[in-house]
Structures are given as C-alpha cells and as structure tokens.
Design an enzyme around this catalytic site. Sequence first.
Site, PDB file in Angstrom:
ATOM      1  N   CYS A 100       0.253  -1.263   0.114  1.00 37.56           N
ATOM      2  CA  CYS A 100       0.038   0.149  -0.169  1.00 37.56           C
ATOM      3  C   CYS A 100       0.792   1.311  -0.253  1.00 37.56           C
ATOM      4  CB  CYS A 100      -1.126  -0.031   1.385  1.00 37.56           C
ATOM      5  SG  CYS A 100      -1.709  -1.368   1.417  1.00 37.56           S
TER       6      CYS A 100
HETATM    7  N1  NAD Z   1      -3.200  -6.005   1.777  1.00 33.38           N
HETATM    8  C1  NAD Z   1      -3.071  -4.683   2.288  1.00 33.38           C
HETATM    9  O1  NAD Z   1      -2.578  -4.977   3.985  1.00 33.38           O
HETATM   10  C2  NAD Z   1      -3.909  -3.786   2.105  1.00 33.38           C
HETATM   11  C3  NAD Z   1      -5.007  -2.916   2.660  1.00 33.38           C
HETATM   12  C4  NAD Z   1      -5.059  -2.395   2.235  1.00 33.38           C
HETATM   13  C5  NAD Z   1      -5.996  -1.703   1.092  1.00 33.38           C
HETATM   14  N2  NAD Z   1      -5.630  -2.772   0.502  1.00 33.38           N
HETATM   15  C6  NAD Z   1      -5.545  -3.014  -1.178  1.00 33.38           C
HETATM   16  O2  NAD Z   1      -6.720  -4.230  -0.888  1.00 33.38           O
HETATM   17  C7  NAD Z   1      -6.765  -4.410  -2.790  1.00 33.38           C
HETATM   18  C8  NAD Z   1      -6.307  -6.166  -2.507  1.00 33.38           C
HETATM   19  O3  NAD Z   1      -5.081  -6.126  -2.351  1.00 33.38           O
HETATM   20  P1  NAD Z   1      -4.527  -7.946  -1.939  1.00 33.38           P
HETATM   21  O4  NAD Z   1      -3.368  -6.988  -0.706  1.00 33.38           O
HETATM   22  O5  NAD Z   1      -5.650  -8.814  -1.215  1.00 33.38           O
HETATM   23  O6  NAD Z   1      -4.109  -8.512  -3.302  1.00 33.38           O
HETATM   24  P2  NAD Z   1      -3.804 -10.304  -3.487  1.00 33.38           P
HETATM   25  O7  NAD Z   1      -3.092  -9.872  -4.674  1.00 33.38           O
HETATM   26  O8  NAD Z   1      -3.149 -10.884  -1.860  1.00 33.38           O
HETATM   27  O9  NAD Z   1      -4.936 -10.229  -3.290  1.00 33.38           O
HETATM   28  C9  NAD Z   1      -5.871  -9.919  -4.944  1.00 33.38           C
HETATM   29  C10 NAD Z   1      -6.756 -11.199  -5.696  1.00 33.38           C
HETATM   30  O10 NAD Z   1      -6.925 -11.342  -6.724  1.00 33.38           O
HETATM   31  C11 NAD Z   1      -7.266 -12.310  -7.248  1.00 33.38           C
HETATM   32  N3  NAD Z   1      -6.916 -11.343  -8.451  1.00 33.38           N
HETATM   33  C12 NAD Z   1      -6.936 -10.774  -9.936  1.00 33.38           C
HETATM   34  N4  NAD Z   1      -7.205 -10.475 -10.621  1.00 33.38           N
HETATM   35  C13 NAD Z   1      -8.636 -11.022 -10.127  1.00 33.38           C
HETATM   36  C14 NAD Z   1      -9.622 -11.514 -11.180  1.00 33.38           C
HETATM   37  N5  NAD Z   1      -9.895 -10.246 -12.417  1.00 33.38           N
HETATM   38  N6  NAD Z   1     -10.881 -11.486 -11.364  1.00 33.38           N
HETATM   39  C15 NAD Z   1     -10.966 -12.753  -9.898  1.00 33.38           C
HETATM   40  N7  NAD Z   1      -9.925 -12.152  -8.902  1.00 33.38           N
HETATM   41  C16 NAD Z   1      -8.686 -11.349  -9.390  1.00 33.38           C
HETATM   42  C17 NAD Z   1      -5.723 -12.745  -7.494  1.00 33.38           C
HETATM   43  O11 NAD Z   1      -5.530 -13.540  -7.887  1.00 33.38           O
HETATM   44  C18 NAD Z   1      -5.414 -13.040  -5.837  1.00 33.38           C
HETATM   45  O12 NAD Z   1      -6.130 -13.720  -4.950  1.00 33.38           O
HETATM   46  C19 NAD Z   1      -5.454  -3.221  -3.509  1.00 33.38           C
HETATM   47  O13 NAD Z   1      -6.513  -2.615  -3.825  1.00 33.38           O
HETATM   48  C20 NAD Z   1      -4.928  -2.767  -2.382  1.00 33.38           C
HETATM   49  O14 NAD Z   1      -4.409  -1.870  -2.269  1.00 33.38           O
HETATM   50  C21 NAD Z   1      -4.682  -3.653   0.545  1.00 33.38           C
END
Ligand code: NAD
Length: 451
Positions: free
Chosen positions: A284
């Site tokens: 992030c």
């Molecule tokens: N990791 C954190 O701590 C955190 C905290 C706050 C906000 N965010 C935000 O949340 C969002 C997700 O982050 P994350 O850390 O969970 O990512 P991540 O990479 O852990 O998970 C994303 C998931 O989405 C799947 N994916 C990708 N494209 C897809 C599609 N078209 N259809 C369905 N599934 C799909 C991937 O296979 C993966 O399992 C981002 O925008 C991030 O900025 C993350």
Amino acid sequence: MPSDRKPEFFKGTQLKVGIIGCGYVGLPLGLRFAEAGHKVTGFDTDPKKVSMLNAGKSYIEHIQQAKIQQYVNSKHFRATTDFAELKDVDAIIICVPTPLDERREPDLSYVENTGESIYPHLQKGQLVVLESTTYPGTTEELLLPILEKSGLKCPIASGPDAENVPGDFFLAFSPEREDPGNKQYGLAQIPKVVGGANPPSGRAAVALYTPIVAKVVPVSSTRAAEMAKLLENIFRCVNIAMVNELKMLSLRMGVDIWEVIDAAATKPFGFMPFYPGPGLGGHCIPVDPFYLSWKAREYDFATRFIELAGEVNTAMPYHVVEAVATALNDRKKAIKGSKILILGVAYKKDVDDLRESPTLKIMQLLQQRGAELDYNDPYFPQLHKMRHYNYENMKSVPLNPQTIGGYDGVVIATDHSSYDYASIVDSAKLVVDTRNATRRVVRHRDKIVLC
Ligand SMILES: NC(=O)c1ccc[n+]([C@@H]2O[C@H](COP(=O)([O-])OP(=O)(O)OC[C@H]3O[C@@H](n4cnc5c(N)ncnc54)[C@H](O)[C@@H]3O)[C@@H](O)[C@H]2O)c1
C-alpha cells in the site's frame, strides 16, 4: 432478483455474498461475512487458490486454516473460478490488486477485468462494492460504465432530493484498512468508511457492513471514500519520509533519532510517532500515493509532498548500502568480496509478505557492488523470481553462532520478533541495524552500526 429491492434488504443476516479476489484483503473479509452467518462465495482467477480454499487450506500465514475449514464445513464459505455464479449472490465485493505499472502509473487492469467479468451476470437489486485502493473517480468513471454495459443503470446522485433515486443496482466504494499482522486491530475492530454512487447505494452498503465491523462511517460520495483511503496512506508515507530524513541528519549530528522519537512521543497531544527504517514496503504505502499524483495531473496539480516523500523513501536502501560500505571500510574491508548476511526479507516484522520490501533493493545493490549474499527469514524458507528481482535459487540459511560468525557483516533489514538480537551481536563481526532492533543489547555495542 426483485427489481424493487430496498437498501434495507442488506441488513439481512443470511445474505449471499460474493468476494472477488481472495487475497490478503478478500479472504479475511469473506471469512468475516461467513462468521456473521452469511453464505460467502470467493471468486478468484487463480485455480490453485480456489482448490486450496475448498480443501479448507490457507495460503496466508496469519489466516488460520482451522477458520477456513470451519466455514467450508458449515457451508458458509466456498470458492470458485466460475464468474457465472455471480448471478446468484446479493452483494459483490471487489478486492483485486491495484498496483503500479512499469512507468509507475496506476494499473487498473484488474479492476477493469473484474468489471468485465461481472457485467454479463449482473442482476437487478444487486449491490456492488469496490474495496481496492484507488484514485477518486475510479468507481464512477471506470467501473460504473463497464457495469452499465449490462443494460442495468445506477444513477450518480447526491443530496436530499436523491434520497430515493431509483436505480437497477446499487454501487459503492469502501476502502479496506487491513493492517497485516496487527494483533490489536483486526477487521472487526476497524471502522469502515462507505460512500455510495447515490444515497440508496450508500445505505445499502452501510447495511451490509454494519453487522461485521465495529462502526460504519458513511460519507457523501464514492470519491470521498476513495480519497479518505489515500489521505490515510499519504499521511503515513509523508511522515515516514520526514522521520527518515531526520534520521539521516541525526546520524550526522551524532544524535540518536530513536531516543528523540521516544521522548517526543511522551507529549500527550499533537504528536504521533513514526519510525525510520530501510525504506518503504508493503503493497500500500509505496504504491497508493502515486495513484493520486497521477490523477492530480488531470487537474494541472502537482502533489509535491507525495513526490518529495517518494524521493526520500526511495533513497533509503541506497543509504543503508552506503552505511554497510562505510562500516566495512572502517574494518579495512570492501563490499566487493565481503560475505554479508541479510536478516529479514519481509517488508515489516512478523509478516509473510515481501511485496515492495526495501530488503530486496538492498540485496540487489549489495550484489551489484560485489557482495556475497545470504539471507535468513523465518517466513521465507526460499525466494523466487519476482517482477523486478530474481532471487530464484536463494534459500534462508540457518541462524547459529557458527554461521553468523562466518560473515563479514550482518544487516538487520527486518526486525522479526523471533530473532535473538543479543546472541546475533555476540556472534557477529559487524551488525548494521536499520531498525534499532538491537536497542536492548548491552554487550559488544562497538559491533553495532545504526543506520
Ligand atoms: N494487503 C493489504 O494489507 C491491503 C490493505 C488495504 C488495502 N489493500 C488493497 O486491497 C486490494 C487487494 O489487495 P490484496 O493485498 O488483497 O491483493 P492480493 O494480491 O493479496 O489478492 C488479490 C487476489 O485477486 C485475485 N485476482 C486478480 N485478478 C482477479 C480477477 N480479475 N478476478 C478475480 N480475482 C482476481 C488474485 O489471484 C489474488 O488472489 C488492493 O487494491 C490493495 O491496494 C490491501
């Protein structure tokens, strides 16, 4: 699905909730909805993750297998790659990645692809919520037009006259605030900000989230909710940069910045401590602020704090490598040919996440200057090929006094709690500490270089 569905419907206790993207954000969210009694379907494009989830297995360290197993067994949670099943759910929550591309510009392809996967199955009365972090305007300018290719409409409206504006589906943005590894504040304890494309959408999203979090904070638009998340992350990014800059000055002045921060933090109002380190990491903080810088250009506006913070934080791994070079030089050694052990590749302590970890950059810079590198990290027994780095054949070396003593220098890049810092300092010839992890070590302080 009924076309006259009211926002209050989402107060229901046995809703069908679809979570798109079962990663660090989507998986815990899905499990929380399952815990509250809803029937959750996780949608992911990665078939390996889907089969693991259906077998009750976890692929994220801090998410307990037992919890997944429990909700799979009770039929409150299952996963699929078949997006046609979206037509059967009441609410669709999007938690897909929003990274930067090669030119460090927003890569919204995951959100776009998700919109494309949803619209052929979109039903009247469904609620769609975007949770992925992004710039203000994404929900309404990018996602909404894709969803409306279904022929269903969700009007953008605000104010008292729009309280009951009719629409075919509901659309909202609600940012995720997960702090991986934080034992005090989990999803259920963290208030959730929610903004609807119109008032009924806002009320529907508030109704959906109210039972699963401590507090829901409604705002007047999706843009306000999108911007709130960016403000939080820019606040961290800028403050970390400021304290990193003050650390570099303090080192030159012979002042202990960590002592200074602890002293300043005793002020009961108007101050919040931020701690210096080897650079920014995680999915992030190093990424999200640049979503706003990019969008600001559309308004002829330069986000100078973000750019400056980026500059300072990006320089930190270079600063660490210079500190290693100076410390070795003081011992009549060069980086070239020196054996160096890196402790901690995760981007922060006690997590199994190395996305954007500054350690990866430090390792690359040390290797470029001819160091012979090894690493240890209890969360990463081995490394793999990444987008910007290739550490494919590296394996975490065991930590014991013999191995530690064999290196010319040890760099503490991540201060995992499981490390015995006193024993590391006892055995090492030199310890370069980027996190003040050795603050309580009393023996052999002459071996420690804080940087
Ligand atoms: N990791 C954190 O701590 C955190 C905290 C706050 C906000 N965010 C935000 O949340 C969002 C997700 O982050 P994350 O850390 O969970 O990512 P991540 O990479 O852990 O998970 C994303 C998931 O989405 C799947 N994916 C990708 N494209 C897809 C599609 N078209 N259809 C369905 N599934 C799909 C991937 O296979 C993966 O399992 C981002 O925008 C991030 O900025 C993350």
